[in-house]
Design a protein around this motif. Structure first.
Motif, short mmCIF file in Angstrom:
data_model
loop_
_atom_site.label_atom_id
_atom_site.label_comp_id
_atom_site.label_asym_id
_atom_site.label_seq_id
_atom_site.Cartn_x
_atom_site.Cartn_y
_atom_site.Cartn_z
N ALA A 153 -12.11 9.58 -1.82
CA ALA A 153 -12.68 8.67 -2.81
C ALA A 153 -11.66 8.32 -3.88
O ALA A 153 -11.57 7.17 -4.33
CB ALA A 153 -13.92 9.29 -3.43
N LEU A 154 -10.86 9.30 -4.29
CA LEU A 154 -9.83 9.05 -5.29
C LEU A 154 -8.74 8.13 -4.75
O LEU A 154 -8.25 7.24 -5.46
CB LEU A 154 -9.22 10.38 -5.74
CG LEU A 154 -10.09 11.23 -6.66
CD1 LEU A 154 -9.53 12.65 -6.77
CD2 LEU A 154 -10.19 10.58 -8.04
N GLU A 155 -8.37 8.33 -3.50
CA GLU A 155 -7.35 7.48 -2.88
C GLU A 155 -7.83 6.03 -2.84
O GLU A 155 -7.08 5.09 -3.14
CB GLU A 155 -7.04 7.98 -1.47
CG GLU A 155 -5.94 7.19 -0.77
CD GLU A 155 -5.70 7.64 0.65
OE1 GLU A 155 -4.66 7.27 1.22
OE2 GLU A 155 -6.57 8.35 1.22
N LEU A 156 -9.10 5.84 -2.47
CA LEU A 156 -9.67 4.50 -2.40
C LEU A 156 -9.69 3.86 -3.79
O LEU A 156 -9.31 2.69 -3.96
CB LEU A 156 -11.08 4.60 -1.82
CG LEU A 156 -11.83 3.32 -1.44
CD1 LEU A 156 -12.90 3.64 -0.42
CD2 LEU A 156 -12.46 2.67 -2.66
N MET A 157 -10.14 4.62 -4.79
CA MET A 157 -10.21 4.09 -6.14
C MET A 157 -8.83 3.68 -6.65
O MET A 157 -8.64 2.60 -7.20
CB MET A 157 -10.82 5.13 -7.07
CG MET A 157 -10.82 4.74 -8.56
SD MET A 157 -11.84 3.28 -8.90
CE MET A 157 -13.46 4.05 -8.98
N ARG A 158 -7.84 4.53 -6.44
CA ARG A 158 -6.49 4.20 -6.92
C ARG A 158 -5.91 2.99 -6.19
O ARG A 158 -5.20 2.18 -6.78
CB ARG A 158 -5.57 5.42 -6.78
CG ARG A 158 -5.94 6.56 -7.73
CD ARG A 158 -4.84 7.58 -7.88
NE ARG A 158 -5.23 8.69 -8.74
CZ ARG A 158 -5.24 8.65 -10.07
NH1 ARG A 158 -4.86 7.53 -10.70
NH2 ARG A 158 -5.61 9.70 -10.78
#
Length: 260
Positions: free
Chosen positions: A170-175
């Motif tokens: 989820a963090l990878e997608l957000m960034r």
């Protein structure tokens, strides 16, 4: 540019005799999931579809878009794929509002098929450019800050919150989305000819007080601005019922829908 595939247009609700489709574009860090529940509130003759951006859900194996133009090209192809089934209303929330505007302009330049209406939600007018107010979450935010933002706005399901591997994804997608958003640039003179509806939250401190006026200057057609209770994602109840605030979904059927 990635060509539109079956996994690109996610159709979560099908009407037996559809008059049009509500096509939704995602916000920063989001996928198609937040729109699926709208299948229970759209009019009975309206299909519901959401565009899946590269790098997530059914397109997980594809690379993320590297910049705004690359994502806009991809989204334009996906929307045109959805448009082959008949009339449609184009919707975008937050970053998705800018994307929906950009896609509508690109489709107009290509000669259509244009949406019956464009609906932008919780977005400042793109003509003012990318400002600090619009750059939230921020590239400089820590993982903890981003996770907190996603928790606050209900973007993370409980099973994600409890799974470190899913959190990391989820963090990878957000960034990835933040990087794309921060390459956005408005092109002077871009306007839409179709009806434009702007929806904002009455307690959303991200939205400029004169956002409605700024958006109206980008419209050459019918225009309306609706202010709803809540903040950037409204109240939970308003978000759940958001399609009921879109008059274009119950407007007289376009001639293009004949024989659909």
């Amino acid at each position: 540019m990635v060509a539109a595939q079956d996994t690109t247009v996610v159709r979560s609700h099908r009407a037996s005799n559809p008059s049009r489709t509500l096509v939704c574009l995602g916000f920063c860090g989001g996928g198609t999931g937040p729109y699926h529940a709208w299948g229970g509130v759209v009019p009975s003759d309206v299909d519901l579809a959401a565009i899946c951006y590269p790098g997530r859900e059914g397109r997980f194996l594809e690379g993320f878009a590297r910049n705004w133009d690359e994502l806009a090209d991809d989204a334009t192809e996906a929307v045109l794929s959805a448009a082959t089934e008949g009339p449609y209303v184009l919707f975008g929330h937050s970053m998705g509002g800018w994307m929906a505007f950009d896609v509508a302009v690109r489709i107009d330049k290509r000669g259509g098929p244009a949406p019956e209406a464009l609906v932008v939600s919780s977005a400042n007018a793109p003509s003012r450019g990318l400002t600090v107010k619009d750059m939230f979450p921020d590239q400089r935010d820590t993982d903890e800050q981003l996770l907190g933002w996603m928790r606050t706005h209900g973007l993370m399901a409980e099973h994600v919150l409890n799974d470190p591997d899913l959190q990391e994804m989820a963090l990878e997608l957000m960034r990835a989305d933040i990087r794309v958003r921060d390459t956005f640039a408005h092109h002077s003179g871009h306007r839409v000819k179709i009806p434009l509806q702007v929806i904002t939250g009455e307690n959303d401190d991200v939205i400029d007080p004169d956002a409605g006026v700024q958006w109206k200057n980008l419209s050459l057609g019918d225009y309306r601005h609706d202010v709803l209770p809540g903040g950037h994602f409204y109240t939970p109840d308003i978000w759940r019922r958001l399609p009921t605030f879109i008059p274009a979904l119950t407007a007289p059927t376009s001639p293009r829908s004949e024989g659909r």
